[in-house]
Motif scaffolding. Structure first.
Motif, mmCIF file in Angstrom:
data_model
loop_
_atom_site.group_PDB
_atom_site.id
_atom_site.type_symbol
_atom_site.label_atom_id
_atom_site.label_comp_id
_atom_site.label_asym_id
_atom_site.label_seq_id
_atom_site.Cartn_x
_atom_site.Cartn_y
_atom_site.Cartn_z
ATOM 1 N N PRO A 1 -1.071 -30.475 -38.716
ATOM 2 C CA PRO A 1 -0.562 -31.438 -39.590
ATOM 3 C C PRO A 1 0.426 -32.754 -39.204
ATOM 4 N N TYR A 2 -0.108 -33.758 -39.714
ATOM 5 C CA TYR A 2 0.960 -34.880 -39.319
ATOM 6 C C TYR A 2 2.046 -34.917 -40.363
ATOM 7 N N ALA A 3 1.992 -34.416 -41.564
ATOM 8 C CA ALA A 3 2.806 -34.010 -42.545
ATOM 9 C C ALA A 3 2.506 -33.234 -43.493
ATOM 10 N N ALA A 4 3.314 -32.336 -44.011
ATOM 11 C CA ALA A 4 3.051 -31.402 -44.963
ATOM 12 C C ALA A 4 4.016 -31.630 -46.199
ATOM 13 N N ALA A 5 3.551 -31.309 -47.620
ATOM 14 C CA ALA A 5 4.535 -31.987 -48.529
ATOM 15 C C ALA A 5 3.909 -31.021 -49.597
ATOM 16 N N SER A 6 4.497 -31.373 -51.043
ATOM 17 C CA SER A 6 4.468 -30.299 -51.990
ATOM 18 C C SER A 6 3.082 -30.124 -52.598
ATOM 19 N N ILE A 7 2.152 -31.186 -52.587
ATOM 20 C CA ILE A 7 0.761 -31.068 -53.382
ATOM 21 C C ILE A 7 -0.429 -30.979 -52.295
ATOM 22 N N GLY A 8 -0.023 -31.597 -50.937
ATOM 23 C CA GLY A 8 -0.998 -31.797 -50.275
ATOM 24 C C GLY A 8 -0.359 -31.966 -48.734
ATOM 25 N N GLN A 9 -1.410 -32.051 -47.663
ATOM 26 C CA GLN A 9 -0.828 -32.356 -46.391
ATOM 27 C C GLN A 9 -1.797 -33.537 -45.616
ATOM 28 N N VAL A 10 -1.130 -34.185 -44.564
ATOM 29 C CA VAL A 10 -1.879 -35.185 -43.959
ATOM 30 C C VAL A 10 -2.199 -34.673 -42.727
ATOM 31 N N HIS A 11 -3.421 -35.057 -42.195
ATOM 32 C CA HIS A 11 -3.893 -34.723 -40.805
ATOM 33 C C HIS A 11 -4.525 -36.125 -40.255
ATOM 34 N N ARG A 12 -3.927 -36.470 -38.813
ATOM 35 C CA ARG A 12 -4.739 -37.371 -38.103
ATOM 36 C C ARG A 12 -6.184 -37.231 -37.836
ATOM 37 N N ALA A 13 -6.795 -38.330 -37.787
ATOM 38 C CA ALA A 13 -8.360 -38.308 -37.663
ATOM 39 C C ALA A 13 -8.771 -39.444 -37.051
ATOM 40 N N ARG A 14 -10.041 -39.637 -36.545
ATOM 41 C CA ARG A 14 -10.830 -40.764 -36.166
ATOM 42 C C ARG A 14 -12.013 -41.083 -36.774
ATOM 43 N N LEU A 15 -12.574 -42.104 -37.257
ATOM 44 C CA LEU A 15 -13.835 -42.302 -37.935
ATOM 45 C C LEU A 15 -14.772 -42.405 -36.529
ATOM 46 N N HIS A 16 -16.017 -42.425 -36.934
ATOM 47 C CA HIS A 16 -16.967 -42.288 -35.742
ATOM 48 C C HIS A 16 -17.060 -43.874 -35.124
ATOM 49 N N ASP A 17 -16.618 -45.027 -35.956
ATOM 50 C CA ASP A 17 -16.532 -46.063 -35.456
ATOM 51 C C ASP A 17 -15.584 -46.472 -34.613
#
Length: 438
Positions: free
Chosen positions: A128-144
């Protein structure tokens, strides 16, 4: 061995119900033992009991995440209605939460967006890029080739919101931890519920992002990420990756004092504009939701908690500040009633009480000389006087309509302190207090 994450409504209910029963039992036992102790022994035992109950509640909230953890975070900044032992323990919830297993996150993304992760993204980073109380964030890359961050809500959190809040309220009540009348508790939890429902709707957050981009369209020093609607839903929000330095990375090697002071003035301008001009505030101002760049740029993240303010509340807040600055405490008393912070049926509050708090809180605005937030002990001065609140407990109530204004100001105070801002805000504050909204 780590506990399996709780992702079902029934699982959350039983975990919270167990916590509530335990806390109620501890409180009943403590009250029974109080009969046989001296007042001094009772005070020590009460404090020890509160600490034990608080630790158990906080550990459970942190494990379950969701609405109950978010309420804990809010309560830690609303310390006048909970014992100090509980408020202190709740501050642990301000730290980043432990992450949810990656397979749970992948399942949620695929369920929400209706495609395998491999079709949606070139990659979705497991850590995870960050984790919080109701969700967490992940880095990603779109196909473009576009680098993005993907905010994923924990499964079961939104469906359990109402049940979670009822259980938490019951635990606080049975533990003898709530210090205000039922009517005020109803108002407080009602406001928190509305904000949480909004925060659990990522489509609402996407609209908030666009709204604040329009607010700050002419502020080239504010950066707010763009949303990718094609990869977003009610429980998944994909935004452009906009990076800056976390507050812990704002060091003398990268940021000189002039830049830090500039950032401080910009934080104040941003906060005052949102409050007085736009009457709509970013209501979750903790360190993880802001980033900085050495050119003085401020990056804003996480627009789930946004509070649109009633014009009459902003006006009452403005008038209360003007009265406090002018030491007109009779007027201040009336404006606090208009703000919903003072119980109207009670007689006027002693002016010396208001003068005491005014002299503490005015410190950053006392003169045109720069105030050194790094050395500020304003929060300690406030803590030292909290016991005086009990004398007027029946005179005040949680200012439901303005609770997020107070939360915003407290959050920005701590950011100014951690950044080490040295700035004088009196002239800027007076400018905002005497101008009408556009």
């Amino acid at each position: 061995m780590a506990k399996k994450p709780v992702t079902t409504r029934s699982g959350r209910f039983f975990r919270l119900a167990g916590m509530t029963a335990s806390v109620a039992g501890q409180y009943a036992g403590q009250r029974a033992r109080r009969i046989f102790r001296s007042d001094e022994d009772n005070e020590g035992a009460r404090s020890e009991s509160y600490t034990r109950m608080a630790d158990q509640i906080v550990d459970t909230l942190g494990e379950l995440k969701g609405a109950v953890m978010k309420v804990g975070q809010i309560a830690s900044q609303t310390q006048d209605f909970l014992p100090k032992e509980f408020s202190d323990a709740l501050e642990r919830l301000q730290k980043e939460a432990p992450p949810m297993p990656f397979e749970v996150i992948v399942g949620q993304v695929e369920s929400e967006l209706g495609k395998p992760v491999s079709e949606l993204f070139e990659y979705l980073q497991e850590k995870p890029y960050a984790a919080a109380s109701i969700g967490q964030v992940h880095r990603a890359r779109l196909h473009d080739g576009t680098d993005v961050i993907v905010k994923v809500q924990y499964p079961g959190v939104d469906e359990s919101c109402d049940s979670d809040l009822k259980q938490l309220r019951m635990a606080l009540k049975l533990g003898g931890l709530l210090r205000m009348p039922k009517e005020h508790v109803d108002q407080l939890f009602g406001e928190i519920r509305v904000r949480l429902k909004e925060e659990l709707d990522y489509e609402n957050e996407a609209r908030n992002l666009e709204l604040f981009q329009s607010f700050h369209a002419n502020d080239d020093w504010v950066v707010i990420p763009k949303v990718f609607e094609s990869h977003s839903s009610r429980r998944v929000l994909t935004m452009e990756l906009v990076e800056g330095d976390h507050i812990s990375e704002v060091t003398p090697e990268k940021y000189d004092q002039d830049t830090i002071n500039l950032i401080g003035h910009r934080i104040f301008t941003m906060m005052a504009d949102q409050l007085f001009r736009y009457q709509c505030i970013h209501g979750d101002p903790h360190a993880g939701n802001f980033a900085y760049r050495p050119d003085g740029t401020i990056i804003l993240y996480d627009f789930g908690c946004v509070k649109k303010l009633k014009p009459e509340i902003v006006e009452a807040y403005r008038n209360a500040l003007i009265s406090a600055l002018e030491e007109d405490y009779a007027a201040l008393d009336q404006h606090l009633i208009a703000l919903g912070a003072r119980v109207e049926s009670q007689p006027a509050v002693d002016e010396a009480y208001y003068a005491m708090w005014r002299d503490i809180l005015i410190q950053p605005f006392r003169s045109d000389t720069p105030y050194d937030f790094a050395d500020s002990e304003l929060h300690k001065d406030v803590a030292a006087k909290t016991t005086t609140v009990f004398k007027y407990l029946d005179y005040f109530k949680p200012p439901v309509e303005s609770i997020f204004i107070d939360r915003m100001i407290a959050g920005h105070y701590w950011m100014m302190k951690r950044l080490g801002v040295q700035a004088a805000f009196r002239e800027e504050l007076e400018k905002y207090l005497r101008q009408s909204p556009d």
